[in-house]
Write a protein that holds these residues in place. Structure first.
Motif, mmCIF file in Angstrom:
data_model
loop_
_atom_site.group_PDB
_atom_site.id
_atom_site.type_symbol
_atom_site.label_atom_id
_atom_site.label_comp_id
_atom_site.label_asym_id
_atom_site.label_seq_id
_atom_site.Cartn_x
_atom_site.Cartn_y
_atom_site.Cartn_z
ATOM 1 N N ILE A 137 0.784 -1.025 -0.067
ATOM 2 C CA ILE A 137 0.073 -0.105 0.032
ATOM 3 C C ILE A 137 0.850 1.305 -0.110
ATOM 4 N N ALA A 141 0.747 3.952 -2.864
ATOM 5 C CA ALA A 141 0.361 5.567 -2.292
ATOM 6 C C ALA A 141 1.561 6.315 -2.806
ATOM 7 N N SER A 142 2.936 5.952 -2.680
ATOM 8 C CA SER A 142 3.824 6.800 -3.230
ATOM 9 C C SER A 142 3.950 7.137 -4.595
ATOM 10 N N VAL A 145 0.965 10.587 -4.457
ATOM 11 C CA VAL A 145 1.104 11.738 -3.634
ATOM 12 C C VAL A 145 1.398 13.021 -4.121
#
Lengths: 576, 249
Positions: A137, A141-142, A145
């Motif tokens: 995750i 997510a990186s 962002v």
């Protein structure tokens, strides 16, 4: 010969947690069964393979048709291109090759092949996957962002990776390091289980040299991983400090050294190649032995060679840094160690070829994948010699020659090896037989385009094309028409290969819907996993069926026997 | 040397990449040698491999596989001999590689005709040419961005530096590549042999604009180069660049 004591209580009956454990979806979320955890690793890894494959599609489209509005993505900016290649590499190695080959097959195969009811530490095993899931995750997510995903290459060399004013991805690069760090923790937890289970949970009668080679290789790989990952974890923490607290471990202006990271990274990074290679090689030798109905040529030679390779792999890391500004005398030492490692690897290839000699070869789908692994990995191996020789690396370093070389090692490992293992153990994992005809179509439509992608890239590399460039039109020597044609050719081959993967998914779907039921031992193989039901029950064997081992796993075509296989657990005939 | 020279020009001759410096042919010879050695091994291994698959394929005639465990010495030598041969060829490659490595990266030829400073920064190469006097850090130094002007056949030393992140100074036709590291000055050399205009790359990812870090080298004849130097020598001597410490980040 010592007769092994028959111990029917070996492996506790699993009635207690089989009946009182969580039910329904919670059963899968909180299961400590090694087979369920293996599936969790496998499906997470395969999902990430789709993510990584999509990235490859996007940046190959940009390379072939610069400035194109890529369907499904849009225009690719220079920054996005860098983020795509960075995360393609990171995901394919850490979130595909590692979880699928090492974690999924390690988890599935080790207890079944050594005759244990589960891993030694089932809860640590569950924790391992949970940490891995969190890391997945984090890395996903990186990518989304603010500022975008990390874009400093999967090797994350500082100062670029350490300072947001240079990389322009303040959140992405920190999440990237955290994700990779968590992933290492997950595999450390998993590795403890692999090693301990092999040492302590073997079935009665199973001696060290009765253990199937794939188990040996996965365990040696786990040991290599555990020994090499420490320095990199330390480096990752220093990198996070540099990024977030403004320390200067890698900043020369405050007494740090950017080259330090390279040593820490590659001290891990090169053994890592063998960490993923060995499980794949183990899978391949199991399949080759089964489908050529032959004993493995020199079982012990293989084990000693693998251990030698593992030891040697700790002394080759600086061949990634020949021109990175290290002391030039070091290049001589690392040239020697790097070329020496060709000896054990060549020996393994010779053993695999020798095992075919005199066999009775059946070209099933898993066998095709296994043979393709050997044929393709040879290309990866021999092209490594060019790069290991420091004098030639001056020219080849950071060109597409390097890129093509390691795709010829990693693709056979992570994709061919995985398909070999998946199609071979599919009947055991899911209790159904896959469609052979679809399997062969999938095989040929993957292997041929794969070569058509990467052989042209060797040519581009020899022509001087350097890596991680989103558009070559500004380089007069690389913008030649011929070179652009090669790029288009490689991209179209990639599209064909990606499309062919739908055959595989369709085959899985069709088999799941209407495939014939698999017997216990569809391939007539010897190792213990084939002695239980397909799929195996919780606890792997019914408590009164726990196996006892009488011989090694490769007793195929033994003279004077009617059957051409001899399962490890079949008691010897007393009267003959 | 004529023999080696001729094979060292293999990749130039097939039109893949030109030979543009004194040591480029040495590197190409090494690459060609490795190509031949591993090519023979590779072909032999693949041919035997495919032959075995064809020959020992199950044909439905009821023939069983042989039982060979590989412990027998007579069988084992089929592994041992090729594996010793691999070792011998490794040594051959190592020896030639050492020679090339020493020539290019370790033995710095003395008395250069000119010393230049190459500084990588996001995302350009800053070149400080030696000017007419052949010395670096003097008043007649010529500064350019992304353009390196050199005179053919002359021996150059370079000092390679970086101000922010890693870069890699790469001129494919010269077969030269060296990473530039903030906080260090790395010395190397080259001696061009062909006039013309060639690519100057940055071969280490250096951030957002890595793609556009594109330079050119101009290898000029003595007259052309003299004219370029004359036209570009600063009229007023600029302050010599003394501050090369990297900016802290």
């Amino acid at each position: 010969m010592v007769e092994p004591a028959v111990d029917l209580t070996h492996g506790h009956p699993h009635d207690d947690h089989a009946h009182h454990g969580p039910e329904g979806w919670k059963k899968y979320l909180w299961s400590t069964d090694h087979k369920v955890i293996a599936m969790q690793y496998m499906f997470t890894g395969m999902f990430m393979a789709l993510v990584g494959g999509f990235m490859a599609y996007v940046f190959r489209m940009q390379l072939a048709f610069p400035g194109i509005n890529v369907p499904g993505f849009g225009m690719v900016s220079m920054g996005e291109y860098n983020a795509l290649v960075t995360n393609h590499g990171t995901i394919m190695i850490f979130w595909v090759a590692m979880p699928v080959l090492l974690a999924a097959f390690g988890n599935f195969l080790i207890p079944l092949m050594v005759g244990a009811d589960d891993m030694v530490f089932p809860k640590i095993n569950r924790l391992s996957f949970q940490v891995f899931f969190v890391s997945t995750i984090v890395i996903l997510a990186s990518l989304v962002v603010e500022g975008g995903g990390f874009a400093g290459a999967w090797t994350a060399y500082p100062p670029l990776s350490a300072n947001e004013t240079y990389n322009l991805t303040p959140l992405g690069s920190t999440l990237w390091v955290i994700g990779v760090g968590l992933e290492f923790v997950a595999f450390l937890l998993g590795g403890i289980n692999f090693i301990t289970t092999l040492m302590n949970s073997r079935a009665p009668g199973m001696r060290a040299f009765d253990v199937p080679l794939v188990v040996w290789m996965i365990v040696v790989a786990s040991i290599l991983f555990m020994l090499s990952v420490g320095p990199l974890l330390a480096g990752a923490i220093m990198l996070i400090f540099d990024q977030t607290l403004g320390t200067g471990f890698f900043n020369p202006a405050t007494g740090g050294d950017p080259i330090l990271w390279q040593h820490l990274f590659w001290f891990f990074g090169h053994p890592e190649v063998y960490v993923v290679l060995l499980p794949a090689m183990g899978v391949v030798i199991e399949i080759i032995a089964t489908f050529s109905r032959k004993k493995v040529f020199g079982y012990r030679i293989v084990i000693f060679t693998v251990v030698a390779t593992g030891v040697l792999s700790f002394f080759v890391w600086a061949h990634h840094q020949f021109i990175a500004g290290i002391d030039p005398r070091m290049a001589n030492i690392f040239t020697i160690t790097t070329l020496l490692i060709s000896v054990p690897i060549a020996e393994l290839c010779f053993v695999y070829i020798a095992t075919l000699y005199g066999g009775s070869i059946r070209l099933t789908t898993p066998m095709l994948w296994a043979l393709a692994f050997v044929a393709e990995f040879l290309i990866g191996g021999v092209t490594g010699i060019f790069l290991g020789a420091a004098g030639a690396d001056i020219y080849f370093h950071d060109t597409y020659f390097v890129l093509a070389h390691f795709h010829y090692t990693f693709f056979p490992i992570a994709i061919i090896g995985t398909y070999a293992a998946f199609t071979y153990w599919f009947p055991k994992m899911f209790g159904k037989m896959m469609d052979e005809r679809l399997g062969k179509w999938h095989f040929w439509l993957t292997i041929i385009p794969f070569n058509m992608i990467f052989i042209p890239l060797f040519v581009l590399g020899m022509g001087g094309q350097h890596r991680r460039i989103s558009n070559y039109s500004g380089f007069s020597e690389l913008a030649r028409d011929g070179f652009q044609d090669i790029r288009v050719f490689a991209t179209i081959s990639l599209l064909i290969m990606l499309a062919a993967q739908f055959i595989f998914f369709y085959n899985c779907y069709k088999t799941w819907r209407s495939g014939p039921k698999a017997p216990r031992n569809p391939w007539k193989a010897n190792s213990l996993e084939w002695t239980t039901e397909s799929p195996p029950p919780h606890g792997n064997w019914h408590p009164d069926e726990m196996p006892v081992v009488y011989r090694g796993p490769y007793e195929f075509s033994v003279p004077d026997r009617i059957d051409d296989y001899w399962p490890q657990n079949e008691p010897p005939q007393r009267d003959s | 040397m004529g023999f080696f020279e001729s094979w060292g020009h293999f990749f130039d001759r097939i039109g893949l990449i030109r030979i543009g410096s004194t040591y480029a042919a040495d590197i190409d010879f090494l690459i060609f040698l490795v190509l031949v050695v591993v090519g023979v091994w590779f072909l032999a291994a693949e041919l035997i491999f495919v032959y075995f698959i064809m020959k020992f394929r199950e044909k439905g005639d009821g023939r069983r596989a042989d039982y060979i465990d590989g412990k027998n010495k007579r069988h084992k030598r089929w592994i041992t001999y090729p594996h010793l041969a691999v070792l011998v060829f490794d040594v051959l490659i190592i020896v030639v590689s050492f020679n090339v490595w020493h020539r290019v990266k370790m033995d710095l030829p003395e008395n250069p005709d000119c010393v230049i400073r190459v500084t990588g920064q996001q995302w350009a190469w800053i070149i400080q040419h030696c000017g007419a006097d052949g010395e670096l850090d003097t008043a007649d130094d010529i500064y350019t961005v992304d353009e390196l002007h050199v005179e053919n056949e002359k021996l150059y030393h370079f000092r390679l530096e970086a101000t922010d992140v890693l870069h890699s100074f790469s001129v494919p036709v010269w077969r030269i590549k060296q990473d530039a590291i903030p906080g260090r000055s790395i010395t190397g050399w080259f001696q061009p042999t062909v006039t013309g205009q060639f690519d100057l790359q940055c071969a280490e990812i250096c951030g957002f604009g890595h793609t556009v870090m594109q330079g050119q080298v101009f290898v000029e004849s003595a007259e052309e180069h003299a004219a370029w130097v004359e036209a570009n020598t600063p009229v007023e001597a600029p302050a010599p660049a003394t501050d090369n410490t990297p900016s802290s980040g």
